[in-house]
Design a protein around this motif. Structure first.
Motif, mmCIF file in Angstrom:
data_model
loop_
_atom_site.group_PDB
_atom_site.id
_atom_site.type_symbol
_atom_site.label_atom_id
_atom_site.label_comp_id
_atom_site.label_asym_id
_atom_site.label_seq_id
_atom_site.Cartn_x
_atom_site.Cartn_y
_atom_site.Cartn_z
ATOM 1 N N ALA A 44 4.308 8.172 -22.014
ATOM 2 C CA ALA A 44 3.607 6.944 -21.601
ATOM 3 C C ALA A 44 4.093 6.399 -20.260
ATOM 4 O O ALA A 44 3.548 5.424 -19.746
ATOM 5 N N GLU A 45 5.120 7.021 -19.681
ATOM 6 C CA GLU A 45 5.780 6.406 -18.527
ATOM 7 C C GLU A 45 4.901 6.175 -17.303
ATOM 8 O O GLU A 45 5.105 5.253 -16.573
ATOM 9 N N ASN A 46 3.894 7.030 -17.078
ATOM 10 C CA ASN A 46 3.052 6.805 -15.886
ATOM 11 C C ASN A 46 1.697 6.203 -16.239
ATOM 12 O O ASN A 46 0.679 6.602 -15.718
ATOM 13 N N GLY A 47 1.729 5.257 -17.173
ATOM 14 C CA GLY A 47 0.498 4.553 -17.518
ATOM 15 C C GLY A 47 -0.473 5.378 -18.356
ATOM 16 O O GLY A 47 -1.653 5.074 -18.435
ATOM 17 N N ARG A 48 0.044 6.426 -18.997
ATOM 18 C CA ARG A 48 -0.854 7.250 -19.818
ATOM 19 C C ARG A 48 -1.031 6.643 -21.195
ATOM 20 O O ARG A 48 -0.154 5.933 -21.687
ATOM 21 N N LYS A 49 -2.178 6.971 -21.782
ATOM 22 C CA LYS A 49 -2.548 6.391 -23.077
ATOM 23 C C LYS A 49 -1.988 7.268 -24.196
ATOM 24 O O LYS A 49 -2.382 8.435 -24.340
ATOM 25 N N ARG A 83 6.603 -1.952 -24.441
ATOM 26 C CA ARG A 83 6.496 -2.251 -23.002
ATOM 27 C C ARG A 83 5.529 -1.284 -22.320
ATOM 28 O O ARG A 83 4.798 -1.645 -21.402
ATOM 29 N N LEU A 84 5.531 -0.027 -22.799
ATOM 30 C CA LEU A 84 4.672 1.005 -22.188
ATOM 31 C C LEU A 84 3.302 1.094 -22.874
ATOM 32 O O LEU A 84 2.538 2.012 -22.600
ATOM 33 N N HIS A 85 3.033 0.144 -23.782
ATOM 34 C CA HIS A 85 1.742 0.070 -24.491
ATOM 35 C C HIS A 85 1.418 1.322 -25.310
ATOM 36 O O HIS A 85 0.269 1.773 -25.351
ATOM 37 N N GLU A 109 -2.711 14.459 -17.615
ATOM 38 C CA GLU A 109 -3.108 13.951 -16.288
ATOM 39 C C GLU A 109 -3.979 14.985 -15.571
ATOM 40 O O GLU A 109 -5.013 14.649 -14.980
#
Length: 422
Positions: free
Chosen positions: A21-26, A121-123, A419
């Motif tokens: 999830a670190e680079n805004g991935r779902k 925090r990383l959703h 990605e």
């Protein structure tokens, strides 16, 4: 549509979800149990032995089941990185004996909570009490998962972090093996490791030594020809069913493997009560102690040499009576006692079942996983981490190190793969 779905919220799954999830991935984590991080919460006696600080070579030596596979993953993320990772999340760690690392607070839940806060925090979406029925895939790649409820989730990548078969009360019940096989993977024979041993020797059946602990003894597993397969010098314990304690747990997988080879016949275990002396030195010490006080009963004069119950048990085997006096003790009897103190041999005829083991031996073949990415060599978009893989170590922070390292790398690479697919 998710980028990455992770099945299992144990140590490797939680770590994988953060990395993915670190680079805004779902990212979606599916866990069939009621609580995430169950195995972490009970590890290290509820204090959570998060990793081990020994040098990398030593760590790999303590992972006898395919530890060498971890050279690749360790070149990307290793035990020192695990320490850094937790300190960055605000969990201060301290080092104890044999390099074991624990939270300063001595609370496993601090480790679990730090991981859950970071996931929040990383959703990362975390769904508990959610059972996966199967992986969705076509000839080439993974497409997502189907739940037992019939609901389906699509994703670019799936990480299998479901654990092995040991400690089933934490949810590790072997669910992932058939899924891996359906994706084309080989699952090697599963067997218990780090598990107590069973014996039907008369003194075990009569519970004569039940509850007796021997400190710092050298325990060896012998093959059919009497050759030593492995020796571990630690504490051990006699129980009502056989043997337990650290030295025994470490020897257990060698007993299992030897029984796989010899058609499941009993295996000999040898206990050396005085590993720092050779047999001649033990004999000289016994002889001197007995003869220095020739009128004293040997039950009293020799009692400091080994724990009393153990010594009396070996006296009987050497045909020595506790009330014999030193002057009457023959050289033959003293030699027999020295031999027993250096190498009492007994038979073990199996182990407790895999459900009672601390660690699962066997699993998804490491030959079919890319070490630096944890990607499946059989199915695009499938990644593995933790105990489902055929990697197992001794207790002492080694298995959790393997789980966190492989989890981190599986999550990271599943994320990058997703990605690319977008």
């Amino acid at each position: 549509m998710y980028d990455v779905i992770i099945i299992g919220a144990g140590p490797s799954g939680l770590m994988a979800s953060i990395a993915a999830a670190e680079n805004g991935r779902k990212v979606l984590v599916l866990e069939k149990g009621k609580k995430p991080g169950n195995k972490l919460a009970i590890s290290g006696g509820g204090r959570c032995n998060v990793t081990n600080r020994l040098p990398q070579e030593e760590i790999i030596k303590n992972i006898p089941g395919n530890g060498r596979f971890l050279y690749g993953p360790f070149s990307v993320f290793n035990n020192e990185d695990i320490i850094q990772f937790f300190e960055n999340l605000g969990v201060a760690l301290k080092e104890e004996d044999h390099g074991r690392m624990f939270p300063v607070s001595n609370k496993a839940k601090d480790v679990v909570n730090a991981l859950l806060s970071e996931m929040e925090r990383l959703h990362v979406d975390l769904r508990l009490e959610t059972r996966v029925a199967k992986l969705l895939m076509d000839e080439e790649q993974i497409l997502g998962v189907r739940l037992t409820s019939g609901e389906e989730f699509r994703s670019h990548a799936v990480v299998l972090a479901v654990g092995g078969k040991a400690v089933p009360q934490t949810g590790s019940t072997g669910d992932g093996y058939p899924w891996a096989e359906r994706a084309g993977h080989t699952v090697t024979t599963l067997y218990p490791t780090e598990v107590p041993l069973l014996s039907s020797d008369a003194f075990i059946s009569s519970k004569q030594l039940q509850g007796l602990a021997l400190r710092d003894v050298a325990v060896s597993v012998l093959n059919g020809k009497g050759k030593t397969l492995i020796t571990h010098q630690m504490d051990m314990l006699f129980t009502h069913f056989g043997l337990s304690g650290p030295a025994i747990l470490r020897c257990s997988q060698y007993v299992v493997k030897e029984r796989m080879k010899n058609g499941n016949t009993p295996v000999d275990i040898k206990i050396d009560s005085l590993p720092l002396l050779n047999e001649e030195e033990v004999f000289q010490q016994l002889n001197k102690t007995a003869k220095d006080d020739p009128k004293k009963q040997v039950g009293n004069s020799l009692k400091g040499i080994a724990p009393e119950r153990w010594l009396h048990f070996l006296f009987a085997k050497a045909l020595i009576s506790q009330d014999e006096i030193g002057a009457d003790l023959t050289i033959e009897k003293l030699r027999a006692l020295a031999k027993l103190l250096k190498g009492f041999t007994m038979q073990v005829n199996g182990t407790q079942p895999i459900e009672k083991a601390f660690v699962t031996g066997g699993g998804v073949s490491v030959k079919e996983i890319v070490p630096k990415t944890m990607a499946s060599r059989k199915k695009e978009g499938l990644y593995f981490c933790g105990e489902i893989i055929d990697i197992h170590g001794y207790t002492g922070g080694y298995n959790i190190t393997s789980a966190l390292v492989t989890g981190r790398i599986a999550g990271m690479n599943a994320g990058s793969f997703a990605e690319e697919q977008r």
